[in-house]
Write a protein that holds these residues in place. Structure first.
Motif, mmCIF file in Angstrom:
data_model
loop_
_atom_site.group_PDB
_atom_site.id
_atom_site.type_symbol
_atom_site.label_atom_id
_atom_site.label_comp_id
_atom_site.label_asym_id
_atom_site.label_seq_id
_atom_site.Cartn_x
_atom_site.Cartn_y
_atom_site.Cartn_z
ATOM 1 N N ILE A 14 16.810 10.634 -9.742
ATOM 2 C CA ILE A 14 16.862 9.383 -10.513
ATOM 3 C C ILE A 14 16.953 9.677 -12.005
ATOM 4 C CG2 ILE A 14 15.503 7.366 -11.194
ATOM 5 C CD1 ILE A 14 14.520 7.172 -8.306
ATOM 6 N N TRP A 27 18.565 2.454 -7.160
ATOM 7 C CA TRP A 27 17.836 1.533 -6.286
ATOM 8 C C TRP A 27 17.718 2.107 -4.875
ATOM 9 C CZ3 TRP A 27 14.889 -2.668 -7.001
ATOM 10 C CH2 TRP A 27 14.538 -3.405 -5.865
ATOM 11 N N ALA A 30 15.150 4.855 -4.759
ATOM 12 C CA ALA A 30 13.796 4.346 -4.964
ATOM 13 C C ALA A 30 13.262 3.584 -3.761
ATOM 14 C CB ALA A 30 13.765 3.446 -6.202
ATOM 15 N N MET A 148 7.200 0.807 -12.560
ATOM 16 C CA MET A 148 8.491 1.476 -12.496
ATOM 17 C C MET A 148 8.869 2.038 -13.867
ATOM 18 S SD MET A 148 10.272 -1.495 -10.178
ATOM 19 C CE MET A 148 11.968 -1.040 -10.553
ATOM 20 N N GLU A 152 14.373 2.760 -13.834
ATOM 21 C CA GLU A 152 14.307 2.028 -12.567
ATOM 22 C C GLU A 152 14.322 0.521 -12.804
ATOM 23 O OE1 GLU A 152 11.855 5.110 -9.680
ATOM 24 O OE2 GLU A 152 10.752 3.886 -11.121
#
Length: 313
Positions: A14, A27, A30, A148, A152
């Motif tokens: 990420i 996304w 995650a 987050m 994110e």
């Protein structure tokens, strides 16, 4: 089976991505690797009650005791989770996602004719999507974690603002309008929506029975189901508990549950190795279905013109 990825790899991947350009991949990383059947069902019980605080929303879901939450509670949980995992795995632009959303649009349109007014309010659609965008951030903050990362958050906003364009207002047939212009805007919207004072919810007991208690009923013996309900009540937004007119968990129980959940998230983030096989991959392997057949089964399992008396969703 031997691992194919490093012990801790998700956060590193990420960190190397661009949240605007690579929003769907961020996304995906995650969500689909950090979930399993049990976690998705817990998320169901702390998510769905938020969408039926207004009476008009509860009517369409409960349907005088004929809704799927009564007739096929576990199937309802599974179907909801599988649609979300399809969107998360493939992203807003993929045909699999569009087919899934189209099936739900048709379902909502069907029930909008049976329950006029239940699917009319643009703000309800916006709340649902803003809630999903901010769910993990708010949940982590609710239990005392930082939340987050900024990357994110940006990716979540990019993902869900695009998802919003796929849904329609089931009653008018028009687009969903007014999606906030930032992640912070989504945060402000959900908190404002939850703080709004509405008429007392007439269906709170049924919502408690079918949605809040759904997680406990699926995973715990009857003597332990009240404890599971307390966990769910402790993780729900306080505005939702107030909006439903339910008695909140005691301060001590809430503190214990939130501390326990914080420890669970911390251990998963810092200690347990990141999975190298995603939740959807494991489900397809379990069902022995290739990707296209699996996604077709999920989407085709939401008929939009059920037979009279049939509980569909």
């Amino acid at each position: 089976m031997a691992r194919t990825k490093p012990r801790k790899w998700i956060a590193k991947e990420i960190a190397a991505l661009d949240p605007v350009k690579d929003y769907a991949e961020i996304w995906k990383l995650a969500v689909i690797y950090r979930s399993n059947d049990t976690f998705m069902d817990l998320m169901y019980s702390i998510t769905f009650p938020n969408f039926v605080v207004p009476n008009h929303g509860a009517i369409a879901v409960l349907r005088d005791g004929k809704g799927k939450v009564f007739k096929s509670a576990e199937r309802r949980m599974d179907d909801t989770g599988r649609h979300i995992l399809i969107w998360s795995e493939y992203g807003p632009d993929h045909p699999y996602t569009k087919k899934s959303v189209d099936a739900l649009n048709k379902l909502h349109t069907f029930y909008s004719k049976k329950y006029p007014g239940s699917f009319r309010h643009n703000e309800d659609y916006l709340y649902t999507m803003c809630y999903e965008a901010t769910l993990f951030h708010r949940l982590m903050q609710r239990v005392g974690l930082k939340g987050m990362t900024e990357k994110e958050q940006i990716a979540a906003w990019e993902f869900w603002r695009r998802m919003a364009t796929l849904f329609i207002n089931a009653e008018t047939g028009g687009p969903i309008t007014g999606f906030p212009d930032s992640f912070d805007g989504c945060m402000d919207f959900v908190e404002s929506y939850e703080a709004e004072r509405r008429p007392p919810n007439k269906y709170a007991d049924q919502i408690d029975e079918t949605l809040i208690q759904a997680f406990g009923k699926r995973y715990f013996p009857k003597p332990l189901q009240p404890a599971a309900r307390t966990l769910v009540m402790s993780l729900l937004p306080e505005g939702t508990v107030r909006g439903l007119g339910l008695k909140p968990a005691s301060p001590v129980a809430k503190a214990v549950c939130r501390f326990g959940f914080r420890c669970f998230l911390w251990v998963g983030d810092k200690i347990i190795p990141d999975p190298d096989v995603s939740h959807p991959e494991l489900m397809r392997k379990r069902l022995r279905l290739p990707e296209e057949a699996y996604t077709d089964e999920v989407s085709d399992g939401v008929p939009y013109a059920p037979a009279p008396g049939e509980a569909t969703a």
